[in-house]
Design an enzyme around this catalytic site. Structure first.
Site, PDB file in Angstrom:
ATOM      1  N   ASP A 444      47.000 -38.971 -49.129  1.00 33.13           N
ATOM      2  CA  ASP A 444      47.635 -37.741 -48.663  1.00 33.13           C
ATOM      3  C   ASP A 444      48.718 -38.132 -47.658  1.00 33.13           C
ATOM      4  O   ASP A 444      48.768 -39.278 -47.197  1.00 33.13           O
ATOM      5  CB  ASP A 444      46.579 -36.839 -48.018  1.00 33.13           C
ATOM      6  CG  ASP A 444      47.168 -35.545 -47.513  1.00 33.13           C
ATOM      7  OD1 ASP A 444      48.060 -35.008 -48.183  1.00 33.13           O
ATOM      8  OD2 ASP A 444      46.739 -35.079 -46.441  1.00 33.13           O
ATOM      9  N   LYS A 445      49.582 -37.199 -47.325  1.00 34.04           N
ATOM     10  CA  LYS A 445      50.640 -37.508 -46.361  1.00 34.04           C
ATOM     11  C   LYS A 445      50.317 -36.954 -44.976  1.00 34.04           C
ATOM     12  O   LYS A 445      50.132 -37.688 -44.022  1.00 34.04           O
ATOM     13  CB  LYS A 445      51.993 -36.968 -46.840  1.00 34.04           C
ATOM     14  CG  LYS A 445      53.152 -37.324 -45.914  1.00 34.04           C
ATOM     15  CD  LYS A 445      54.437 -36.670 -46.337  1.00 34.04           C
ATOM     16  CE  LYS A 445      54.463 -35.213 -45.992  1.00 34.04           C
ATOM     17  NZ  LYS A 445      54.528 -34.964 -44.527  1.00 34.04           N
ATOM     18  N   GLU A 724      50.875 -23.899 -35.610  1.00 33.74           N
ATOM     19  CA  GLU A 724      50.867 -22.724 -34.743  1.00 33.74           C
ATOM     20  C   GLU A 724      50.989 -23.118 -33.282  1.00 33.74           C
ATOM     21  O   GLU A 724      51.734 -22.503 -32.516  1.00 33.74           O
ATOM     22  CB  GLU A 724      49.581 -21.922 -34.969  1.00 33.74           C
ATOM     23  CG  GLU A 724      49.579 -21.075 -36.220  1.00 33.74           C
ATOM     24  CD  GLU A 724      48.462 -20.062 -36.214  1.00 33.74           C
ATOM     25  OE1 GLU A 724      47.533 -20.218 -35.388  1.00 33.74           O
ATOM     26  OE2 GLU A 724      48.495 -19.123 -37.015  1.00 33.74           O
ATOM     27  N   PHE A 766      47.522 -16.342 -43.250  1.00 29.52           N
ATOM     28  CA  PHE A 766      48.130 -17.272 -44.210  1.00 29.52           C
ATOM     29  C   PHE A 766      47.174 -17.531 -45.368  1.00 29.52           C
ATOM     30  O   PHE A 766      45.965 -17.636 -45.184  1.00 29.52           O
ATOM     31  CB  PHE A 766      48.465 -18.588 -43.510  1.00 29.52           C
ATOM     32  CG  PHE A 766      49.025 -19.630 -44.441  1.00 29.52           C
ATOM     33  CD1 PHE A 766      50.385 -19.682 -44.696  1.00 29.52           C
ATOM     34  CD2 PHE A 766      48.192 -20.552 -45.067  1.00 29.52           C
ATOM     35  CE1 PHE A 766      50.908 -20.633 -45.554  1.00 29.52           C
ATOM     36  CE2 PHE A 766      48.712 -21.500 -45.926  1.00 29.52           C
ATOM     37  CZ  PHE A 766      50.079 -21.539 -46.169  1.00 29.52           C
ATOM     38  N   LYS A 790      56.346 -15.597 -40.746  1.00 25.39           N
ATOM     39  CA  LYS A 790      56.766 -17.003 -40.828  1.00 25.39           C
ATOM     40  C   LYS A 790      56.139 -17.592 -42.074  1.00 25.39           C
ATOM     41  O   LYS A 790      54.997 -17.253 -42.443  1.00 25.39           O
ATOM     42  CB  LYS A 790      56.338 -17.783 -39.581  1.00 25.39           C
ATOM     43  CG  LYS A 790      54.835 -17.904 -39.407  1.00 25.39           C
ATOM     44  CD  LYS A 790      54.490 -18.692 -38.161  1.00 25.39           C
ATOM     45  CE  LYS A 790      52.968 -18.807 -38.011  1.00 25.39           C
ATOM     46  NZ  LYS A 790      52.566 -19.498 -36.785  1.00 25.39           N
ATOM     47  N   ARG A 834      58.989 -30.797 -41.001  1.00 28.04           N
ATOM     48  CA  ARG A 834      58.316 -29.692 -41.676  1.00 28.04           C
ATOM     49  C   ARG A 834      59.030 -28.399 -41.285  1.00 28.04           C
ATOM     50  O   ARG A 834      59.255 -28.145 -40.096  1.00 28.04           O
ATOM     51  CB  ARG A 834      56.843 -29.630 -41.268  1.00 28.04           C
ATOM     52  CG  ARG A 834      56.059 -30.847 -41.688  1.00 28.04           C
ATOM     53  CD  ARG A 834      54.721 -30.910 -40.980  1.00 28.04           C
ATOM     54  NE  ARG A 834      53.873 -29.772 -41.297  1.00 28.04           N
ATOM     55  CZ  ARG A 834      53.000 -29.755 -42.299  1.00 28.04           C
ATOM     56  NH1 ARG A 834      52.867 -30.813 -43.074  1.00 28.04           N
ATOM     57  NH2 ARG A 834      52.243 -28.697 -42.521  1.00 28.04           N
ATOM     58  N   ASP A 916      53.652 -31.185 -49.693  1.00 24.76           N
ATOM     59  CA  ASP A 916      54.881 -30.940 -48.940  1.00 24.76           C
ATOM     60  C   ASP A 916      56.104 -30.909 -49.858  1.00 24.76           C
ATOM     61  O   ASP A 916      56.051 -31.272 -51.036  1.00 24.76           O
ATOM     62  CB  ASP A 916      55.074 -32.023 -47.872  1.00 24.76           C
ATOM     63  CG  ASP A 916      54.272 -31.718 -46.625  1.00 24.76           C
ATOM     64  OD1 ASP A 916      53.665 -30.636 -46.576  1.00 24.76           O
ATOM     65  OD2 ASP A 916      54.231 -32.560 -45.723  1.00 24.76           O
ATOM     66  N   ASP A1055      41.876 -32.453 -49.707  1.00 18.67           N
ATOM     67  CA  ASP A1055      41.780 -33.813 -50.247  1.00 18.67           C
ATOM     68  C   ASP A1055      40.383 -34.147 -50.765  1.00 18.67           C
ATOM     69  O   ASP A1055      40.165 -35.253 -51.258  1.00 18.67           O
ATOM     70  CB  ASP A1055      42.175 -34.841 -49.174  1.00 18.67           C
ATOM     71  CG  ASP A1055      43.559 -34.600 -48.614  1.00 18.67           C
ATOM     72  OD1 ASP A1055      44.461 -34.308 -49.414  1.00 18.67           O
ATOM     73  OD2 ASP A1055      43.738 -34.688 -47.395  1.00 18.67           O
TER      74      ASP A1055
END
Length: 1437
Positions: A444-445, A724, A766, A790, A834, A916, A1055
């Site tokens: 994963d990143k 956040e 979200f 957002k 990001r 991403d 993941d």
């Protein structure tokens, strides 16, 4: 409601650091009998109907006393008592034996032992044959009993923890043990108390019906979660009375999904009230910030979600174990052949006699056994005799060795993270050797390669970009040190902007200090234990989640700070001359950052106490008239500054790294200059007068006075995600301080000190479908209903309002802002940041009321509730006004580039699977050295199967062409093959970038084979925008189709599926909780630890275990062949020349300890050399130590050594009159010495412990033989070993045999090893030679090895004459379209800046073509890869 203490239970709750230490008796007051007439009227006590078979129906237990418990329908549900043990005292023996018989080897040896009790076929004393299998099974049983006893103690400790349950007889909550909690009971919980079961929340002392949880015991997350009282129960002013509860609860059956729960409650009037996971308190969580909470138990014991997720360590079978099973079958075949030879030989032997020999005794009728039956009996006898060919102790030895290896890994100080106080966790004890054979790594990143500490870097507001150069310089110079606040302030002092901003400086408050939780905050819970190291400094201190200095301290951009201050003053109508729309955008932007979240506010003195009431603020020392005077004096300066700021803000290139953005930002600058030229002309004269300094000083006067009336205490923010927290801290740096939050209101302090309290109407959280979050508030000044949102730019840009009502200029302005913001977002992503878009929407009352009605209906829905909630949210989130965007940096972890470079040198292919954006992932890939500056990277993005197949074919053709041209460069001139396999040849430097949509096409369109073939030629692959399911599918595809050893590493819940799909799963205990850790085989805290874990411990574990397994096979073959050779001289009668006891103890005791020590402690190469020469790892990837060839060679060597050990004594004692045991005793002794000396040759690390075990093994054999031979008179009638060893210890021939025979037996192995090291030294042997050199010479030799490797292997594709010729032209990051196809105009926006129609566009921006091109073979002939350092060939749609 009072709490009563029942005599015999604990009178007080004594919370320790981890656990209750007291125990509680199961006593409790009996419930009185309650009439059930009401329940019968309401039809609650009835049989379940078929329609509710998949649902759970729960009622209150209060109407049922202990006498009427059998009438309670809840009685069928599990109790809260947990039992993780497998055995009881009575069932241990039979159950453990039954489990051990699941191993084929144990069944085999038990069968052989029982067969030896048959007189016709027995080879030696029947009792003796039981000893090996009994000892092995006893050792295993003791290990299992100890593990089960530990589980029993932990279960008992948890079951006897205390909690308060409502008793109708006492009309109070009485204290009982956890194990006495039942489904349907009412439980009262207090602050810092652990939840005993899954409980539906019915009451909270919080006035808003909120209960706060800490889920660290469940998922490792330290940030608080909110749970809401079920609708209809929240408006209670007094303590909840359980006796009034008459509802029926219907919910889903128990499951292990921690994020989903749904059901409804049927009231007496048949009205239904829905509830979900937000109303459920999960077992193992801890109550925080809530005085009292009351709920009814829904799931108890093993039916709770925590217990259903607590599956413990998973059993995996390593590749060596699979190889062992195959070789065991070879040994079975060898045993069959040897026994068949014995049976046939016995038939031939006895056939040579004309009369029956004297030992052939007839039966009672005088009949002799037929030759065929005699041969069968002899076959069985030979099986008994040669049974030790199958290594019975190998499996137990492997388990013990792996335990030792795990112990060493766990205690490696280099794998310990001092900052987090986390050592490595080895959760799977069976696959340590697989760490040394990894070929593919899937990573994963976010949080794995990066810190997952989000740092606010830059933003764009109203189409104007603000670079935050001061903050950038701070981040470059700052190091995360655990300094005192004063020292830290000194360190940060030089980064402040030139303005005297006070509050605008880096937000580091002098009163901030490490946050201390209550002593009881970290409770021990089964399956989720997190032990702290003893030596840690102040182990009770714990920082609030996402609150490190690097995240909290933001140095504002001076230009943006000025804009924000002007906008904040205009908000209160103090500066009417400012541009209204611009100022509103700046104010709304930071208001959105401050309130569009779920952040909880606490104080430094009470870090877990939520701030819900705005604190009083001292009155300002500056009057309204004074502010007006200041602005009248500075009106012209403000106008000039306001108009000219667009010009200054266009200079983005100063803050972006030159290598990334010089040319593109120049394009942006020209765009910005078009719109600001008139403003520059109007304000040029005023700028030249230096009025800006006067204006700044005057603003400082205003805001300096506001600063003096700062909040009385320092505020801490508890966020659910690092994004956040970063945004809230950024808003705080500009004076928009989040002061307090309740479910109904949120209070923000403006830069001038004014408090604004917004009424929160709705919060739309979200989710992965919408990819955004919204909050609906009522503005306290304008009374408007505003939606602040957002979210990801990929979805937010499509939700903007592109049409302005009868206002063409406003429409053009919005379009211009959108275009500029999109360009800024693209360059943010190129810079590895990001991105999030910030937008707003103003609703009128009628529209809001209509939407609110729909929302309430969705919230009250029972079926499809989640889908309806998402649908209503999407209905509201349209036609936004874009405010701006943010760029947040997720910094690379320390040591990631070095780790990835080393792993690639070791022959591992690394894939990054991330959700991403593509540009962000590619930039991170270059930063962490996953992709090289000279790599040619292909990017494939498409949604069409035919196009995808054509792109794969053309790309593969080009890659193969280059690969074939460079293949002849690989040559080897070694007598013995080196550690390179065919697949490890240095290949062309290609990389592949692919997105989630294309992965779907590949999986659904049957293109997996072409995709795999292409990826095998790529040094790195990036899968962007991929879902958790796609991650696991990719891992399974590689593992199954290529039959390679895979490793997955990640840190988040997304993941988990990828980690479980790989051969080895590694979880990182980082910022995203512990779900990845709980699903993993190994858990580390930093990605850099993977380097030593694989290159050092992985190599050692594989080499040790592989050599030990080979040695066990060699030892058994060598020893059993001694008995086999003797059969040729005893008429194949199944007789032995070695005493039974010595033969049984030989493998069991005399030669058992040295191999175990060898498997745990041996180091063929030092850790330093393994880290400096990663190529050494390839020996494990190619299974060079344990494969078919090494197995066969070792077995041949074992046959040779057995021949020497048998026939050298045979020649020496030929024609003598010694008895059979006098002949066998020297052979037994010689074989012991030979086998131990063989191990000594294999050992590369000698310690005092190794030497002692070797000497003790020989001494134990001699002492046992002397004592046994001196005391055994009639142990093996008719032949007895009495005084055999004593006589031979006086015989010089015996010592001569013990001296020369091992030398002859081991001489070939020694000579081959010497020749191999002299003429054809492999890389491992060279490394072993380097280890013996002094330190200075070691460095020189390693440097020579590395330079020689680089010179011989080269780098295909880099040479100027190659088909992919490139030369360094300039620093930059370019995407070139090699094959591109225009689809419909609808896909224009999704194609992004990489969309084009020309096969090669030598510019930063590509212009969309007008006609759709077709993919043809002619394209390949026109390709030229350009001449840039980062030449990236992009196959893009």
């Amino acid at each position: 409601m009072s709490r009563k203490i029942v005599p015999g239970c604990f009178s007080t709750k004594v919370w320790k650091k981890h656990f209750f230490k007291e125990t509680c008796c199961p006593c409790g007051a009996p419930e009185t009998e309650i009439q059930n007439e009401e329940l019968e009227k309401r039809g609650i006590v009835r049989k379940r109907k078929k329609k509710t078979e998949n649902k759970r129906v729960i009622i209150s237990n209060l109407p049922f006393g202990s006498k009427r418990w059998k009438e309670n329908p809840n009685r069928h549900y599990d109790s809260n008592e947990i039992k993780t043990t497998k055995y009881t005292i009575l069932t241990f023996l039979p159950k453990n034996i039954y489990e051990q018989f699941h191993r084929f080897a144990n069944i085999y040896f038990v069968f052989i032992a029982l067969l030896n009790f048959v007189p016709v076929v027995n080879a030696f004393q029947p009792e003796v044959s039981l000893i090996p299998i009994c000892v092995i099974m006893a050792i295993t049983a003791i290990k299992d009993a100890w593990e089960d006893f530990r589980r029993y103690k932990l279960d008992k400790e948890i079951n006897h923890m205390g909690c308060y349950i409502y008793s109708r007889e006492e009309h109070a909550y009485v204290e009982k043990c956890w194990k006495d909690v039942r489904v349907g009971d009412f439980v009262q919980l207090q602050c810092n108390e652990i939840i005993p079961a899954d409980i539906l929340l019915l009451y909270s002392s919080d006035q808003n019906g909120i209960c706060h949880l800490e889920t660290a015991n469940l998922d490792g997350e330290t940030n608080l979660k909110q749970r809401q009282v079920v609708m209809g129960f929240s408006s209670q002013d007094t303590m909840y009375e359980p006796e009034f509860f008459q509802n029926t609860i219907i919910c889903e059956m128990p499951n292990n999904d921690l994020n989903k729960f749904k059901g409804y409650m049927v009231q007496p009037n048949d009205e239904k009230v829905g509830f979900n996971i937000e109303n459920l308190l999960l077992r193992g969580c801890t109550i925080r910030n809530t005085e009292v909470a009351v709920g009814i138990v829904i799931y108890a014991g093993h039916e709770t979600k925590a217990m259903l997720n607590n599956s413990g360590s998973r059993y995996k079978r390593s590749r060596i174990e699979q190889r062992i099973n195959m070789d065991i079958f070879i040994f079975v075949g060898l045993l069959f052949v040897m026994c068949l030879v014995g049976a046939v030989g016995n038939g031939i032997w006895t056939g040579n006699f004309r009369e029956h020999p004297p030992y052939d005794v007839p039966d009672n009728n005088g009949n002799f056994v037929s030759p065929i039956l005699a041969g069968f009996y002899m076959f069985l006898t030979m099986i008994i005799l040669l049974q030790i060919l199958i290594p019975i102790s190998l499996y137990v030895s492997i388990e013990l060795v792996k335990l030792g290896q795990v112990f060493l890994i766990h205690n490696d100080i280099d794998l310990y993270d001092e900052a987090a106080d986390l050592p490595i966790q080895c959760r799977a004890l069976t696959i340590t050797e697989d760490l040394g054979q990894i070929q593919y790594i899937f990573s994963d990143k976010t949080g794995t390669l990066t810190e997952n500490k989000m740092v606010f870097r830059r933003c764009t507001v109203d189409g104007i970009e603000f670079s935050h150069q001061e903050n950038d310089r701070r981040l470059k110079t700052q190091k995360e040190l655990d300094l005192d606040n004063e020292d830290f302030a000194k360190l940060q002092h030089f980064t402040l902007p030139p303005m005297n901003l006070e509050r605008s400086a880096t937000y580091k408050h002098s009163t901030m200090r490490p946050l201390r939780r209550c002593q009881s905050d970290r409770a021990h819970f089964q399956g989720h234990r997190r032990n702290r190291s003893v030596g840690r400094r102040d182990s009770n201190q714990s920082q609030v989640a996402f609150s490190s200095p690097i995240e909290k301290d933001v140095t504002p951009d001076s230009r943006l700070l000025r804009r924000v201050r002007e906008a904040a003053l205009q908000t209160e109508s103090l500066s009417p001359f400012l541009h209204t729309k611009t100022s509103t955008s700046f104010t709304d932007f930071f208001l959105a950052l401050a309130i569009c979240n779920t952040v909880l506010v606490s104080t430094a003195t009470e870090p877990r106490q939520r701030v819900t009431i705005p604190p009083p603020i001292k009155p300002s020392g500056i009057t309204l008239e004074k502010i007006h005077q200041i602005f009248q004096r500075l009106k012209l300066a403000s106008l000039s500054q306001s108009f000219s700021s667009s010009q200054s803000s266009s200079h983005l290139g100063a803050s972006f790294s030159a290598k990334n953005t010089e040319e593109p930002l120049a394009v942006l600058e020209s765009c910005d200059n078009e719109t600001s030229s008139s403003a520059r002309s109007r304000g040029q004269e005023l700028q030249d007068t230096g009025s800006t300094d006067i204006d700044a000083a005057s603003l400082d006067a205003v805001f300096g006075s506001a600063t003096n009336r700062s909040l009385p205490t320092d505020l801490c923010y508890e966020a659910e995600s690092p994004d956040e927290a970063a945004l809230v801290y950024a808003a705080r740096a500009y004076g928009f301080i989040l002061v307090s939050r309740t479910p109904e209101q949120v209070t923000v302090q403006l830069p001038q000190g004014t408090l604004l309290t917004f009424d929160i109407l709705y919060t739309l959280g979200f989710d992965t479908v919408r990819k955004r979050m919204s909050v609906v508030v009522r503005h306290p000044l304008t009374k408007e209903i505003v939606v602040y949102t957002k979210g990801a730019d990929s979805v937010m840009m499509d939700l903007l309002d592109n049409s302005a009502k009868d206002d063409i200029s406003a429409e053009k302005r919005q379009k211009r802002i959108k275009e500029r913001t999109q360009k800024h977002l693209d360059y943010y992503a190129r810079d590895g940041l990001r991105t999030l878009c910030i937008a707003k929407k103003v609703l009128n009352e009628d529209d809001f009321q209509r939407w609110a009605n729909f929302r309430q209906e969705a919230e009250a829905a029972i079926d499809n509730r989640e889908e309806l909630l998402i649908e209503t949210a999407q209905h509201l989130e349209t036609k936004f006004t874009l405010l701006g965007a943010t760029g947040i940096e997720d910094r690379l972890q320390d040591g990631v580039p070095d780790t990835i470079a080393s792993l690639q040198e070791a022959g591992m292919k690394i894939w990054v699977l991330t959700g991403d954006k593509q540009e962000t992932a590619v930039n991170i890939a270059y930063s962490c050295k996953l992709l090289n500056q000279r790599d040619t990277v292909f990017t494939i993005n498409t949604e069409n199967k035919e196009t995808c197949e054509s792109l794969l074919n053309l790309t593969l053709e080009e890659v193969k062409k280059n690969y074939e041209n460079n293949k002849p460069q690989r040559k080897f001139f070694c007598i013995i093959p080196t550690s390179f396999s065919v697949s490890d040849a240095p290949g062309p430097e290609f990389g592949l970038v692919i997105d989630g949509r294309t992965l779907n096409i590949i999986f659904q369109g049957g293109l997996e084979e072409k995709f795999l073939e292409l990826t095998q030629h790529c040094r790195a692959v990036l899968c962007c925008r991929s879902t958790p399911l796609q991650k696991s599918m990719v891992v399974k595809l590689i593992r199954r189709q290529l039959n390679v050893m895979t490793l997955s590493i990640g840190d988040g819940a997304n993941d988990v599926s990828m980690i479980q799909a790989a051969d080895v799963g590694i979880g990182i205990s980082g910022q995203e909780g512990m779900q990845a850790v709980m699903a993993s085989d190994f858990a580390i805290s930093r990605f850099k630890h993977l380097k030593k874990l694989l290159l050092v411990h992985g190599h050692w574990c594989y080499a040790r275990l592989a050599k030990m397994v080979i040695y066990f096979f060699y030892k058994n073959v060598c020893y059993v062949n001694l008995l086999f050779w003797y059969q040729f001289f005893c008429g194949f009668s199944g007789s032995t020349m070695i005493d039974n006891w010595q033969m049984i103890f030989f493998n069991l005791f005399f030669t058992s300890l040295p191999p175990l020590l060898f498997g745990v402690l041996d180091k063929d190469v030092s850790a330093e050399t393994l880290l400096r020469l990663p190529e050494l790892y390839k020996s494990g990837q190619n299974s060079e130590i344990y494969n078919l060839s090494t197995f066969i060679i070792t077995m041949l060597d074992a046959f040779y050594q057995s021949l020497v050990c048998f026939f050298v004594p045979y020649v020496m004692y030929k024609d003598s009159d010694i008895d059979v045991f006098s002949f066998g005793n020297p052979i037994n002794t010689i074989s012991l010495l030979t086998i131990l000396f063989h191990l000594a040759l294999e050992m590369k690390t000698w310690t005092m412990l190794h030497l002692v075990t070797m000497i003790c093994s020989v001494a134990l054999y001699v002492i046992f033989s002397v004592i046994y031979n001196a005391t055994c008179l009639l142990c093996n009638s008719p032949t007895n070993p009495y005084w055999i060893m004593e006589r031979q210890l006086k015989d010089p021939v015996f010592y001569l045999l013990c001296l020369i025979t091992p030398v002859i037996a081991l001489l070939p192995r020694f000579l081959i090893s010497s020749l191999r090291g002299t003429f054809g030294a492999s890389l491992i042997l060279k490394a072993q030679q380097i280890d013996k050199l002094p330190k200075g010479q070691q460095d020189l030799e390693i440097q020579k090895l590395r330079s020689r490797k680089e010179a011989t292997s080269g780098a295909p594709g880099v040479s100027a004459s190659g088909p992919l010729s490139r030369k360094i032209h300039e620093e930059g990051y370019y995407f070139f379209n090699r094959w591109a196809e225009e689809e419909s105009a609808a896909t224009d926006s999704s194609a992004g800046p990489f969309f084009g129609h020309h096969p090669l566009v030598p510019s930063r921006e590509t212009v969309p073509g007008q006609d759709g091109g077709k993919l043809t073979k002619d394209y390949a002939n026109r390709f030229n890869f350009g001449s840039h350092r980062r030449s990236v060939s992009s196959v893009t749609l």
